[in-house]
Design a protein around this motif. Structure first.
Motif, short mmCIF file in Angstrom:
data_model
loop_
_atom_site.label_atom_id
_atom_site.label_comp_id
_atom_site.label_asym_id
_atom_site.label_seq_id
_atom_site.Cartn_x
_atom_site.Cartn_y
_atom_site.Cartn_z
N SER A 39 0.83 -1.19 0.00
CA SER A 39 0.00 0.00 0.00
C SER A 39 0.88 1.25 0.00
CB SER A 39 -0.89 -0.02 1.25
OG SER A 39 -1.81 1.02 1.20
N PRO A 40 0.56 2.25 -0.71
CA PRO A 40 -0.64 2.59 -1.48
C PRO A 40 -0.58 2.12 -2.93
CG PRO A 40 0.77 4.52 -1.39
CD PRO A 40 1.46 3.43 -0.60
N THR A 44 -0.97 -0.72 -4.10
CA THR A 44 -1.96 -1.76 -4.40
C THR A 44 -3.22 -1.19 -5.05
OG1 THR A 44 -2.74 -1.56 -2.11
CG2 THR A 44 -1.19 -3.35 -2.61
N CYS A 45 -3.43 0.12 -4.92
CA CYS A 45 -4.58 0.75 -5.60
C CYS A 45 -4.39 0.73 -7.11
CB CYS A 45 -4.76 2.18 -5.13
SG CYS A 45 -5.21 2.31 -3.40
N THR A 90 -3.20 -3.77 -9.00
CA THR A 90 -4.11 -4.77 -8.45
C THR A 90 -3.63 -6.17 -8.85
OG1 THR A 90 -5.50 -4.72 -10.41
CG2 THR A 90 -6.05 -3.18 -8.62
#
Length: 89
Positions: free
Chosen positions: A17-18, A20-21, A24
């Motif tokens: 994270s961040p 992973t936004c 995906t």
């Protein structure tokens, strides 16, 4: 065999994270598919360069002999190319 390493090589990324936004699970699978495709292309490039390097000296030799006026070289040149193709199949 020397080809074994090409088949087992792969990349695996751990994304936190961040990021992973953006990256995906689905995007990472697509990226892996693209990477595998490009890796296979690199393998083909490597094989073609090897074949070209092994054939180039023969072709240059036969071109030099043919330019000197030997008529028997034309048949030999075609035969050597066929042998190179069979050897690399």
């Amino acid at each position: 065999s020397e080809e074994y390493g090409w088949d087992v090589f792969s990349l695996n990324y751990v994304v936190r994270s961040p990021l992973t936004c953006v990256f995906t699970e689905t995007a990472m699978k697509k990226y892996l598919r693209v990477f595998n495709f490009l890796w296979r292309l690199k393998r083909v490039e490597h094989a073609l360069c090897s074949v070209w390097q092994s054939m180039k000296p023969s072709v240059q030799l036969f071109d030099r002999v043919r330019n000197e006026g030997s008529e028997n070289v034309v048949g030999i040149k075609d035969e050597v190319r066929r042998c190179h193709c069979v050897r690399n199949e």
